[in-house]
Design an enzyme around this catalytic site. Sequence first.
Site, PDB file in Angstrom:
ATOM      1  N   GLU A  98      28.403   4.089 -27.266  1.00 22.93           N
ATOM      2  CA  GLU A  98      27.253   3.939 -26.374  1.00 22.93           C
ATOM      3  C   GLU A  98      26.710   2.514 -26.477  1.00 22.93           C
ATOM      4  OE1 GLU A  98      25.643   4.438 -23.861  1.00 22.93           O
ATOM      5  OE2 GLU A  98      24.502   6.293 -24.009  1.00 22.93           O
ATOM      6  N   ASP A  99      26.008   2.072 -25.453  1.00 20.74           N
ATOM      7  CA  ASP A  99      25.437   0.722 -25.501  1.00 20.74           C
ATOM      8  C   ASP A  99      24.190   0.648 -26.362  1.00 20.74           C
ATOM      9  OD1 ASP A  99      23.967   2.257 -23.699  1.00 20.74           O
ATOM     10  OD2 ASP A  99      23.965   0.774 -22.091  1.00 20.74           O
ATOM     11  N   ASP A 102      17.899   4.652 -27.319  1.00 22.33           N
ATOM     12  CA  ASP A 102      16.493   4.326 -27.100  1.00 22.33           C
ATOM     13  C   ASP A 102      15.665   5.572 -27.449  1.00 22.33           C
ATOM     14  OD1 ASP A 102      14.193   3.093 -26.209  1.00 22.33           O
ATOM     15  OD2 ASP A 102      14.636   3.319 -24.089  1.00 22.33           O
ATOM     16  N   PHE A 151      13.092  -4.385 -23.545  1.00 20.06           N
ATOM     17  CA  PHE A 151      14.161  -4.011 -22.618  1.00 20.06           C
ATOM     18  C   PHE A 151      15.157  -5.165 -22.549  1.00 20.06           C
ATOM     19  CE2 PHE A 151      16.315  -3.259 -18.643  1.00 20.06           C
ATOM     20  CZ  PHE A 151      16.526  -1.890 -18.692  1.00 20.06           C
ATOM     21  N   VAL A 152      16.379  -4.898 -22.981  1.00 25.03           N
ATOM     22  CA  VAL A 152      17.384  -5.961 -23.086  1.00 25.03           C
ATOM     23  C   VAL A 152      18.474  -5.803 -22.026  1.00 25.03           C
ATOM     24  CG1 VAL A 152      17.006  -6.360 -25.552  1.00 25.03           C
ATOM     25  CG2 VAL A 152      18.677  -4.652 -24.829  1.00 25.03           C
ATOM     26  N   ARG A 164      24.968  -7.490 -16.327  1.00 24.06           N
ATOM     27  CA  ARG A 164      25.914  -6.844 -17.253  1.00 24.06           C
ATOM     28  C   ARG A 164      26.943  -7.835 -17.798  1.00 24.06           C
ATOM     29  NH1 ARG A 164      25.372  -1.220 -16.940  1.00 24.06           N
ATOM     30  NH2 ARG A 164      24.918  -0.363 -14.891  1.00 24.06           N
TER      31      ARG A 164
HETATM   32  P1  5GP Z   1      17.923   7.033 -24.126  1.00 21.17           P
HETATM   33  O1  5GP Z   1      18.355   8.319 -23.515  1.00 21.17           O
HETATM   34  O2  5GP Z   1      18.322   6.869 -25.563  1.00 21.17           O
HETATM   35  O3  5GP Z   1      16.452   6.773 -23.912  1.00 21.17           O
HETATM   36  O4  5GP Z   1      18.553   5.868 -23.287  1.00 21.17           O
HETATM   37  C1  5GP Z   1      19.874   5.666 -23.192  1.00 21.17           C
HETATM   38  C2  5GP Z   1      20.237   4.788 -22.027  1.00 21.17           C
HETATM   39  O5  5GP Z   1      19.106   4.118 -21.446  1.00 21.17           O
HETATM   40  C3  5GP Z   1      21.162   3.706 -22.465  1.00 21.17           C
HETATM   41  O6  5GP Z   1      22.484   4.153 -22.475  1.00 21.17           O
HETATM   42  C4  5GP Z   1      20.891   2.623 -21.449  1.00 21.17           C
HETATM   43  O7  5GP Z   1      21.669   2.849 -20.298  1.00 21.17           O
HETATM   44  C5  5GP Z   1      19.432   2.804 -21.098  1.00 21.17           C
HETATM   45  N1  5GP Z   1      18.596   1.867 -21.862  1.00 21.17           N
HETATM   46  C6  5GP Z   1      17.787   2.140 -22.901  1.00 21.17           C
HETATM   47  N2  5GP Z   1      17.196   1.031 -23.364  1.00 21.17           N
HETATM   48  C7  5GP Z   1      17.670   0.008 -22.610  1.00 21.17           C
HETATM   49  C8  5GP Z   1      17.453  -1.415 -22.617  1.00 21.17           C
HETATM   50  O8  5GP Z   1      16.711  -2.004 -23.413  1.00 21.17           O
HETATM   51  N3  5GP Z   1      18.131  -2.115 -21.672  1.00 21.17           N
HETATM   52  C9  5GP Z   1      18.963  -1.532 -20.766  1.00 21.17           C
HETATM   53  N4  5GP Z   1      19.562  -2.334 -19.896  1.00 21.17           N
HETATM   54  N5  5GP Z   1      19.191  -0.213 -20.743  1.00 21.17           N
HETATM   55  C10 5GP Z   1      18.555   0.551 -21.657  1.00 21.17           C
END
Ligand code: 5GP
Length: 178
Positions: A98-99, A102, A151-152, A164
Amino acid sequence: MLNDIQEVLITQEQLQTKVQQLGRQISADYAGKDLLMVCILKGAVIFFADLVRHISIPVTMDFMAVSSYGDATQSSGAVMILKDLERNIAGKHVLIVEDIVDTGLTLKYLVENLAARHPLSIKICTLLDKPERRKAEVKVDYNGFTIPDAFVVGYGLDYGEAYRHLPYVCVLKPEIYN
Ligand code: 5GP
């Protein structure tokens, strides 16, 4: 585009060093095991492509796309599978790549969804971790970098599908997000 950047958080060199370390670690941990690496599209695609080239054991790959933020910077909490895996994962050791973690809501859903398909194991490898914003508990097995609540973009991560391709992880100027 370079004018949009406020700060580079993780440089290209730092990314490459870390990805190499992760690849070595994963190769050692999964030696002798049937490893399937699952790339979560689209954000993890650059990380995944770099990481798999540092895996020195036999490995197979599959791809999954899930909905995340759309064009905003806040999670809705709702997860939808846009593209599912092509192959059965029963009897395999699955490593989700995963990237960023959050809130953790996406990975919690993914782990539960994949666990129901009877793999031998499921682990998580993320490039970035933002623990401050966690809402759902997820066990991150491999983490590249822990970052503050910002937010990155870059190295696969987008804002409105842009940025990207940037080879580093950075924060954009506030006016871009507003
Ligand atoms: P979560 O479900 O953990 O809140 O979020 C997961 C997804 O939200 C990540 O796979 C990503 O696509 C997006 N996301 C969360 N934080 C960031 C961020 O700081 N930057 C970007 N570009 N996407 C984020």
